[in-house]
Design a protein around this motif. Structure first.
Motif, PDB file in Angstrom:
ATOM      1  N   ALA A  37       0.857  -1.189   0.000  1.00 36.33           N
ATOM      2  CA  ALA A  37       0.000   0.000   0.000  1.00 36.33           C
ATOM      3  C   ALA A  37       0.882   1.224   0.000  1.00 36.33           C
ATOM      4  O   ALA A  37       1.854   1.296   0.738  1.00 36.33           O
ATOM      5  N   GLU A  38       0.551   2.162  -0.901  1.00 34.28           N
ATOM      6  CA  GLU A  38       1.322   3.402  -0.906  1.00 34.28           C
ATOM      7  C   GLU A  38       0.444   4.546  -1.370  1.00 34.28           C
ATOM      8  O   GLU A  38      -0.641   4.340  -1.924  1.00 34.28           O
ATOM      9  N   ASP A  39       0.903   5.779  -1.090  1.00 31.56           N
ATOM     10  CA  ASP A  39       0.155   6.931  -1.547  1.00 31.56           C
ATOM     11  C   ASP A  39       1.043   7.798  -2.428  1.00 31.56           C
ATOM     12  O   ASP A  39       2.271   7.703  -2.368  1.00 31.56           O
ATOM     13  N   TYR A  40       0.371   8.596  -3.288  1.00 29.08           N
ATOM     14  CA  TYR A  40       1.139   9.417  -4.217  1.00 29.08           C
ATOM     15  C   TYR A  40       0.284  10.614  -4.601  1.00 29.08           C
ATOM     16  O   TYR A  40      -0.951  10.572  -4.556  1.00 29.08           O
ATOM     17  N   ARG A  41       0.955  11.713  -4.994  1.00 28.92           N
ATOM     18  CA  ARG A  41       0.239  12.969  -5.259  1.00 28.92           C
ATOM     19  C   ARG A  41      -0.750  12.849  -6.430  1.00 28.92           C
ATOM     20  O   ARG A  41      -1.911  13.221  -6.295  1.00 28.92           O
ATOM     21  N   LEU A  51       4.374   3.714 -10.788  1.00 30.40           N
ATOM     22  CA  LEU A  51       4.380   3.116  -9.451  1.00 30.40           C
ATOM     23  C   LEU A  51       3.523   1.849  -9.419  1.00 30.40           C
ATOM     24  O   LEU A  51       3.930   0.811  -8.911  1.00 30.40           O
ATOM     25  N   VAL A  52       2.320   1.981  -9.992  1.00 31.73           N
ATOM     26  CA  VAL A  52       1.381   0.857  -9.977  1.00 31.73           C
ATOM     27  C   VAL A  52       1.968  -0.321 -10.747  1.00 31.73           C
ATOM     28  O   VAL A  52       2.000  -1.462 -10.261  1.00 31.73           O
ATOM     29  N   ARG A  53       2.471  -0.017 -11.946  1.00 32.49           N
ATOM     30  CA  ARG A  53       2.989  -1.079 -12.795  1.00 32.49           C
ATOM     31  C   ARG A  53       4.137  -1.817 -12.123  1.00 32.49           C
ATOM     32  O   ARG A  53       4.175  -3.048 -12.090  1.00 32.49           O
ATOM     33  N   GLU A  54       5.051  -1.023 -11.539  1.00 37.02           N
ATOM     34  CA  GLU A  54       6.226  -1.652 -10.916  1.00 37.02           C
ATOM     35  C   GLU A  54       5.841  -2.454  -9.682  1.00 37.02           C
ATOM     36  O   GLU A  54       6.386  -3.519  -9.426  1.00 37.02           O
ATOM     37  N   ALA A  55       4.868  -1.941  -8.917  1.00 33.04           N
ATOM     38  CA  ALA A  55       4.467  -2.642  -7.689  1.00 33.04           C
ATOM     39  C   ALA A  55       3.819  -3.985  -8.024  1.00 33.04           C
ATOM     40  O   ALA A  55       3.983  -4.969  -7.299  1.00 33.04           O
TER      41      ALA A  55
END
Ligand SMILES: Cc1cc2nc3c(=O)[nH]c(=O)nc-3n(C[C@H](O)[C@H](O)[C@H](O)COP(=O)(O)OP(=O)(O)OC[C@H]3O[C@@H](n4cnc5c(N)ncnc54)[C@H](O)[C@@H]3O)c2cc1C
Ligand code: SF4
Ligand code: SF4
Ligand code: SF4
Ligand code: SF4
Lengths: 673, 290
Positions: A37-41, A51-55
């Motif tokens: 789980a992470e947040d981003y601007r 970010l999504v693709r790499e995660a």
């Protein structure tokens, strides 16, 4: 085991202002099944998507929840991202923490709590999701165009030139529509027939256009890419393959007293006739109402009467026994271009339309009160007077012509609130045509406003006033009546405030534009909607002007709203472009979020069939191995189903479910709250 | 009685009917009978004790009865409405059944033999029956009889409950539902509960918890009542079958009232009129749809 990734977006300040996105990510990190789980601007930005693709790759995710804006906004975006990372796109869900949370709350702590709850619910839904495959539907690369006016002609030619096969259905015996009746056309005053006829001939000769004139659409079934259309080819009493259009029959017919519809009743025609010399196809229709032979048969006379036309025809093409025939055509798209009719101003009005007529104008009673189309015929070089503008009553050249605008239009009390749009312009045109032909004539125009928005339009109306000396009077006319040789015009000039009483030699009524009479029945066959006046509804008044709400069905020309020729042509081309766009794909791709029946448990009550607003539910027989009928169950056609879920809500046992919104999935979502 | 027996014998002997479903005497009153031979048909009876709704034997879930062959069924007014419901919901084709309509005098509250308690008291539904003589039938037998009167009708019962303040009404139904043991006798006997697999038997997801506690019971009774809105014919069989004495007929009747008010639909034995639960209308009266 589920391995879910959660991505919380700040949406700049949109979400960040009231929802603490990093706390949401933090809280979700410990939710069962969440491994990342992470947040981003800005999650939708390029770095956010990365970010999504790499995660997904790094954590071997089995599902993704993006806590951000509404699915309407970005579900597609993120499903694409997920698909690019090798995950089934339907294992990605949006948790709407913007429209449904940050935008509508103020308290940061409570809003953050709610955002966490919404996101948890969607995590549970994703856990219950299953991969779904895009539905692919073959496309029949042929289009049906209904109506052969200028809009339909333009659409058919553009489609055919673009490589598509076209079926053009026209209810009259020739294509051309109203434009073929016009004399000259605003704003350039070029001759209508001269610019139209070549287009009509092109239609007739185009190898990819199949023209069914004197035909109507009887039945339509199927769905986008795969419609099946039954066309009724009305009996002409003339064999299409034998007739060569020589016209011997029309010369031979002894009954020459039939009011000519093409000439708006100003001329006569025989019982077997071609509407105008340039007709396409150039082939007569025998009017069985007016033919002596058929009149005799109706009276019970058994002896074959008259038959002069058949005698005259050297090719033996007259076929008194011909019957309506039906052909079935498969098409992938349909364009409706059925055009308009003029308000019939007399007292009698069709029932149920809420119109009250203009009995006080004496139309139909006073011969020198005519409508705009009749004036077009009088001014037309090919018309009944050879282009001489004369009075229908006595053939005299009128020295004063009074034109009334807005007859029927913009008059909510009589049933039509809208502006018919074309009348200001064609009245200005009529003034010019009149003054060009009758130099000492006086043209008086009664108007409410002069609406001349369009390229070269205002200049055109100014010319009518300034160069042709037309007298424009602002006001309505209360009454018209015949007084000896003249038509009395009683009105009121609202600018000068004076009542007026004029003697006119001829009065021309610019009557309201209305949709074609059969439009509602046709719309019903096609499952498209009409507005309260009967004009076909477009899907969006600004962004989807030539699409209807039914996928694969388009609209062009004056059947959508009052339109002039340039607009009708533009719409015809636009609709053709839309259809060609559709045909450019090998297969139609549809979201797999459509209903599916659990045949094992379906009781075959067909409540779902009855409620489906799109007619997507059919029936299927279930048989055992020996071929014995076990039962009949419901079956959803995925090409037609719009995924609305009405069937799912109705089925008592819940044996039909929209994929991606199954009871199990929704239940999981609710249970998490 | 003669008329009924003669007709039944005639149908079995001369037409394409293999079984006549009616009633016969038994030690504890009358019971449903399946006459397959003329001799069996001679035992058929019809009187005020024939409370059962025989339409329940017609839906496809009753495979053993379908196996008997083409049936003729004796129908009262309410039974004919149930047959119409089955036809409307595609569970039965009209041509697959012969309907022997009886001019129904109304039935007793219970089917006990003469002199036993429950006898000689009109069933509540019969006191306010909308139509005792069926129109959906192939034959019509029996004689007209005066309208059943005396004792409270079902409508009066509904009014009584509706007049209670909200809290008391809630208490009334809560205590009623609390008694439910979830035997599903009400569902099994209902001619219109023909689903192959009831929502209550589904576990993925389990909308209706299966054990008889308050929450599950409430969910069951809401679902049952709603699924019968606009479909229940008011035959009262569910209530008669219920071992816990739950007044299901009052609930059913109240729902039919609602359907009448909101959708102008009355359950009748016209098999063509679509019930509101199976209709999509753009001009639907319910605002939430638009
Ligand atoms: C008096 C007058 C003067 C005008 N002057 C001008 C002008 O100078 N310049 C200008 O730009 N515009 C002018 N117009 C407007 C012009 O007539 C229209 O813009 C144009 O004709 C619209 O074309 P259309 O193809 O949409 O409709 P239409 O011309 O009405 O054609 C529709 C066609 O569809 C057919 N049809 C209808 N229903 C069916 C059905 N159910 N099945 C099969 N076929 C069907 C009809 O028979 C017809 O052939 C004038 C209009 C009037 C009334
Ligand atoms: S989801 Fe809607 S469109 Fe699809 S079958 Fe069900 S009712 Fe019809
Ligand atoms: S409503 Fe349900 S049970 Fe009835 S036919 Fe449709 S899927 Fe089958
Ligand atoms: S018959 Fe009575 S006890 Fe049994 S499930 Fe129905 S309401 Fe409950
Ligand atoms: S719910 Fe009860 S009263 Fe209604 S039809 Fe079913 S068994 Fe009869």
């Amino acid at each position: 085991m589920a391995r879910i990734g959660v991505f919380v977006c700040h949406c700049g300040e949109n979400i960040g202002r009231t929802v603490d996105a990093s706390s949401v990510a933090e809280a979700l990190r410990s939710h069962p099944g969440v491994v990342h789980a992470e947040d981003y601007r800005y999650m939708c930005s390029d770095p956010g998507q990365t970010l999504v693709r790499e995660a997904i790759a790094a954590n071997r995710l089995t599902g993704v929840v993006v806590a951000a804006c509404s699915p309407h906004m970005h579900e597609r975006t993120f499903r694409k991202v997920v698909a690019a990372a090798g995950l089934n796109p339907f294992l990605c869900e949006m948790a709407n923490i913007r429209e449904q949370c940050s935008w509508i709350h103020e308290d940061r702590e409570q809003a953050t709590g709610k955002a966490i709850a919404i996101t948890r619910a969607l995590v549970e839904k994703v856990k219950a999701n299953t991969p779904l495959e895009t539905i692919r539907i073959p496309i029949e690369r042929r289009a049906l165009v209904i109506g052969g006016g200028i809009a339909g002609i333009q659409a058919a030619l553009d489609l055919a030139d673009g490589g598509a096969e076209v079926v053009l259905v026209e209810k009259e015996s020739s294509i051309g529509g109203h434009m073929s009746q016009l004399s000259e056309t605003f704003p350039t005053l070029d001759c209508s027939q001269c610019i139209l006829t070549p287009r009509m001939v092109e239609v007739a000769q185009h190898p990819r256009i199949r023209l069914y004139a004197y035909s109507e659409v009887e039945e339509v079934s199927g769905y986008i890419g795969n419609f099946e259309v039954k066309v009724r080819r009305k009996a002409r009493s003339v064999n299409e393959t034998l007739c060569n259009g020589c016209g011997a029959c029309t010369q031979a017919c002894p009954n020459r007293k039939v009011p000519n519809e093409f000439e708006c009743g100003l001329g006569k025609r025989p019982a077997i006739s071609v509407p105008f010399p340039q007709a396409v196809p150039n082939m007569p229709v025998l009017d069985r109402e007016r033919c002596a032979r058929f009149m005799a048969i109706r009276k019970g006379i058994t002896k074959a009467v008259c038959g002069k036309c058949a005698e005259a025809c050297t090719r033996g093409a007259i076929d008194f026994a011909q019957e309506d025939r039906f052909v079935t055509e498969k098409v992938g798209a349909i364009i409706i271009a059925t055009g308009y009719q003029l308000y019939s101003i007399g007292k009698e009005q069709p029932e149920g339309e809420g119109l009250s007529g203009y009995g006080e104008y004496g139309y139909g009673q006073v011969p020198d009160v005519i409508d705009g189309l009749q004036f077009e015929r009088l001014a037309s070089a090919s018309g009944p007077t050879g282009g001489r503008i004369v009075r229908p009553s006595d053939g005299r050249v009128p020295k004063r012509v009074v034109f009334l605008q807005c007859v029927g239009s913009r008059d909510p009390s009589r049933g039509i609130p809208y502006c018919s749009k074309i009348c200001c312009m064609y009245v200005a045109k009529h003034v010019m045509l009149y003054r060009h032909k009758v130099h000492d004539g006086e043209a008086v125009v009664f108007y409410m406003d002069v609406r001349a928005a369009g390229k070269g339009y205002d200049e055109f109306t100014r010319r009518a006033i300034e160069e042709e000396g037309a007298i424009y009077r602002r006001g309505r006319v209360a009454r018209l009546w015949r007084d000896g040789d003249v038509v009395k015009v009683q009105g009121f000039d609202t600018l000068s405030g004076e009542p007026l009483l004029l003697d006119a030699d001829l009065v021309v009524l610019a009557t309201a534009v209305r949709p074609q009479p059969g439009i509602r029945a046709l719309a019903q066959k096609l499952s498209v909607s009409c507005d309260q006046h009967g004009f076909i509804n477009e899907a969006h008044p600004k962004l989807r002007p030539v699409e209807t709400n039914t996928a694969g069905i388009f609209v062009a020309g004056a059947c959508q709203a009052p339109r002039d020729i340039p607009e009708s042509v533009a719409m015809g081309s636009a609709a053709a472009a839309k259809v060609l766009g559709l045909f450019s794909k090998a297969e139609l791709e549809r979201e797999p979020t459509v209903a599916r029946v659990d045949a094992a448990h379906c009781a075959g009550c067909f409540l779902c069939e009855r409620v489906c607003p799109y007619g997507a539910v059919g029936r299927r027989e279930v048989r055992d191995r020996a071929g014995r009928l076990v039962k009949v169950v419901a079956e959803v056609n995925p090409g037609v189903c719009q995924g609305c879920g009405t069937c799912q809500a109705t089925c008592p046992g819940k044996h039909v479910e929209v994929q991606g919104f199954t009871d199990q999935q929704i239940y999981a979502e609710i249970a998490a709250l | 009685m003669r008329e009924l027996r003669e007709l039944a014998v005639r149908l079995l002997e001369t037409s394409d009917v293999q079984v006549v479903i009616g009633w016969e005497e038994s030690r504890r009153g009358v019971r449903p009978a399946f006459a397959q031979t003329p001799a069996e048909a001679e035992r058929l009876v019809f009187d005020q004790r024939c409370v059962h709704n025989l339409a329940a034997y017609l839906h496809p879930r009753r495979k053993h009865i379908r196996g008997l062959g083409r049936p003729a069924v004796v129908v009262k007014g309410c039974d004919a409405r149930a047959v119409a419901g089955l036809i409307r919901d595609n569970q039965l084709r009209r041509e697959d059944v012969v309907l022997i309509g009886v001019r129904c005098p109304g039935v007793w509250a219970e089917n006990k033999a003469e002199g036993q308690p429950g006898n000689r008291r009109w069933a509540e539904r019969c006191v306010s029956c909308p139509q005792r003589t069926p129109t959906l039938c192939d034959y019509l037998i029996g004689e007209d009889s005066p309208e059943p009167s005396g004792g409270p009708g079902l409508e009066a019962q509904v009014e009584r409950i509706q007049a209670l303040p909200m809290a008391e009404r809630w208490a009334f139904w809560s205590s009623a539902f609390e008694r439910c043991v979830r035997c599903y006798a009400c569902r099994e006997i209902c001619p219109l509960c023909f689903c192959e697999r009831c929502l209550a038997d589904k576990s993925m997801p389990q909308w209706i918890e299966s054990s008889p506690h308050r929450r599950g019971n409430l969910a069951w009774h809401l679902a049952r009542a709603l699924h019968l809105a606009g479909r229940c014919v008011g035959c009262g069989e569910c209530e008669r079958a219920c071992p816990a004495g739950i007044p299901l007929s009052i609930l059913n009747a109240r729902l039919q009232q609602s359907v009448r008010e909101r959708f102008e639909f009355v359950v009748s034995d016209d098999p063509v009129a679509p019930s509101p639960i199976g209709e999509f209308r753009v001009d639907d009266g319910q605002e939430f749809i638009r």
